[in-house]
Design a protein around this motif. Structure first.
Motif, PDB file in Angstrom:
ATOM      1  N   ALA A  63       0.969  -1.114  -0.340  1.00  9.33           N
ATOM      2  CA  ALA A  63       0.031  -0.026   0.053  1.00  9.33           C
ATOM      3  C   ALA A  63       0.755   1.279  -0.018  1.00  9.33           C
ATOM      4  O   ALA A  63       1.991   1.488   0.662  1.00  9.33           O
ATOM      5  N   VAL A  64       0.448   2.248  -0.668  1.00  6.48           N
ATOM      6  CA  VAL A  64       1.196   3.497  -0.871  1.00  6.48           C
ATOM      7  C   VAL A  64       0.128   4.658  -0.978  1.00  6.48           C
ATOM      8  O   VAL A  64      -1.074   4.636  -1.043  1.00  6.48           O
ATOM      9  N   TYR A  65       0.747   5.742  -0.466  1.00  6.81           N
ATOM     10  CA  TYR A  65       0.138   7.311  -0.685  1.00  6.81           C
ATOM     11  C   TYR A  65       0.838   8.160  -1.113  1.00  6.81           C
ATOM     12  O   TYR A  65       2.217   8.208  -1.113  1.00  6.81           O
ATOM     13  N   PHE A  66       0.294   9.179  -2.139  1.00 11.72           N
ATOM     14  CA  PHE A  66       0.973  10.032  -2.613  1.00 11.72           C
ATOM     15  C   PHE A  66      -0.010  11.232  -3.308  1.00 11.72           C
ATOM     16  O   PHE A  66      -1.019  10.860  -3.437  1.00 11.72           O
ATOM     17  N   GLY A  67       1.037  12.326  -3.505  1.00 12.95           N
ATOM     18  CA  GLY A  67      -0.101  13.555  -4.170  1.00 12.95           C
ATOM     19  C   GLY A  67       0.689  13.662  -5.548  1.00 12.95           C
ATOM     20  O   GLY A  67       1.430  12.922  -6.085  1.00 12.95           O
ATOM     21  N   PRO A  68       0.095  14.668  -6.270  1.00 13.02           N
ATOM     22  CA  PRO A  68       0.724  14.977  -7.611  1.00 13.02           C
ATOM     23  C   PRO A  68       2.150  14.908  -7.716  1.00 13.02           C
ATOM     24  O   PRO A  68       2.769  14.899  -8.630  1.00 13.02           O
ATOM     25  N   THR A  69       2.688  15.737  -6.845  1.00 15.61           N
ATOM     26  CA  THR A  69       4.242  15.854  -6.499  1.00 15.61           C
ATOM     27  C   THR A  69       4.878  15.279  -5.104  1.00 15.61           C
ATOM     28  O   THR A  69       4.027  15.240  -4.227  1.00 15.61           O
ATOM     29  N   GLY A  70       6.068  15.126  -5.155  1.00 17.02           N
ATOM     30  CA  GLY A  70       6.645  14.621  -3.927  1.00 17.02           C
ATOM     31  C   GLY A  70       6.959  13.343  -3.848  1.00 17.02           C
ATOM     32  O   GLY A  70       6.684  12.259  -5.013  1.00 17.02           O
ATOM     33  N   GLU A  71       6.957  12.872  -2.775  1.00 19.12           N
ATOM     34  CA  GLU A  71       7.569  11.202  -2.611  1.00 19.12           C
ATOM     35  C   GLU A  71       6.197  10.193  -2.573  1.00 19.12           C
ATOM     36  O   GLU A  71       5.064  10.782  -2.255  1.00 19.12           O
ATOM     37  N   ILE A  72       6.585   9.148  -3.104  1.00 19.84           N
ATOM     38  CA  ILE A  72       5.454   8.117  -2.980  1.00 19.84           C
ATOM     39  C   ILE A  72       5.872   7.201  -1.638  1.00 19.84           C
ATOM     40  O   ILE A  72       7.037   6.825  -1.392  1.00 19.84           O
ATOM     41  N   LYS A  73       4.941   7.193  -0.694  1.00 19.98           N
ATOM     42  CA  LYS A  73       5.155   6.767   0.696  1.00 19.98           C
ATOM     43  C   LYS A  73       4.557   5.428   0.885  1.00 19.98           C
ATOM     44  O   LYS A  73       3.205   5.310   0.527  1.00 19.98           O
ATOM     45  N   PRO A  74       5.259   4.440   1.490  1.00 17.94           N
ATOM     46  CA  PRO A  74       4.789   3.261   1.992  1.00 17.94           C
ATOM     47  C   PRO A  74       3.555   3.715   2.986  1.00 17.94           C
ATOM     48  O   PRO A  74       3.573   4.723   3.891  1.00 17.94           O
ATOM     49  N   TRP A  75       2.247   2.961   2.790  1.00 18.24           N
ATOM     50  CA  TRP A  75       1.426   3.402   3.694  1.00 18.24           C
ATOM     51  C   TRP A  75       1.057   1.843   4.701  1.00 18.24           C
ATOM     52  O   TRP A  75       1.046   0.746   4.077  1.00 18.24           O
ATOM     53  N   ALA A  76       1.408   2.096   6.060  1.00 23.13           N
ATOM     54  CA  ALA A  76       1.087   1.061   6.984  1.00 23.13           C
ATOM     55  C   ALA A  76      -0.186   0.475   7.026  1.00 23.13           C
ATOM     56  O   ALA A  76      -0.578   0.265   7.985  1.00 23.13           O
ATOM     57  N   VAL A  77      -0.747  -0.033   6.111  1.00 21.11           N
ATOM     58  CA  VAL A  77      -2.230  -0.641   6.033  1.00 21.11           C
ATOM     59  C   VAL A  77      -2.090  -1.876   5.158  1.00 21.11           C
ATOM     60  O   VAL A  77      -1.419  -1.901   4.144  1.00 21.11           O
TER      61      VAL A  77
END
Length: 150
Positions: free
Chosen positions: A32-46
């Motif tokens: 699972a990941v979360y992200f916006g239009p710019t910036g880092e793609i972050k792992p989501w602890a789900v």
């Protein structure tokens, strides 16, 4: 499934997804990941939809934990205000099927005027790409299909 269109390489774009991965900017993620239009793609602890909590959604929105002042009721405008850089909407991709989040999980974000929409990962990926291309401040939080069972 591939989602190929002409895109701006400066923006995070969902380019494909499958049974056990989500591909953003042609880089596959098996979690699972979360992200916006710019910036880092972050792992989501789900791991599953049931793991999604109000505090995790606040983290996705970039808001952090709620601090409660026991005397806040004395101030008329003590209610938390929406930060200027807060997203307009958070799209939650819940895997193969749509699963609705309980109201207590979304309540604090909705009270700030931040929309929270849950849908299948496929629908969330398409919707994110459309909103992002329109210049909207949207955040996608996506679970791969295999991780999204209840």
């Amino acid at each position: 499934m591939e989602l190929r269109t002409e895109s701006n390489p400066a923006f995070n774009t969902v380019t494909a997804f499958g049974r056990d991965y989500i591909e953003i900017n042609e880089v596959p993620y098996g979690h699972a990941v979360y992200f916006g239009p710019t910036g880092e793609i972050k792992p989501w602890a789900v791991q599953t939809v049931a793991d999604i909590s109000a505090s995790l959604l606040r983290d996705v929105a970039g808001l952090g934990a709620v601090t409660t002042d026991p005397l806040a009721f004395l101030d008329a405008d003590a209610a938390e205000q929406k930060p200027a850089d807060a997203p307009e909407v958070i799209l939650i991709g819940t895997g193969l099927k749509q699963h609705f989040l309980p109201p207590h999980v979304t309540q604090s974000l909705l009270a700030l005027g931040i929309g929270v929409e849950s849908m299948s990962t496929q629908a969330a990926a398409r919707t994110y790409n459309i909103l992002m291309s329109e210049g909207r401040h949207v955040i996608a939080a996506l679970l791969p299909y295999e991780d999204a069972t209840l």
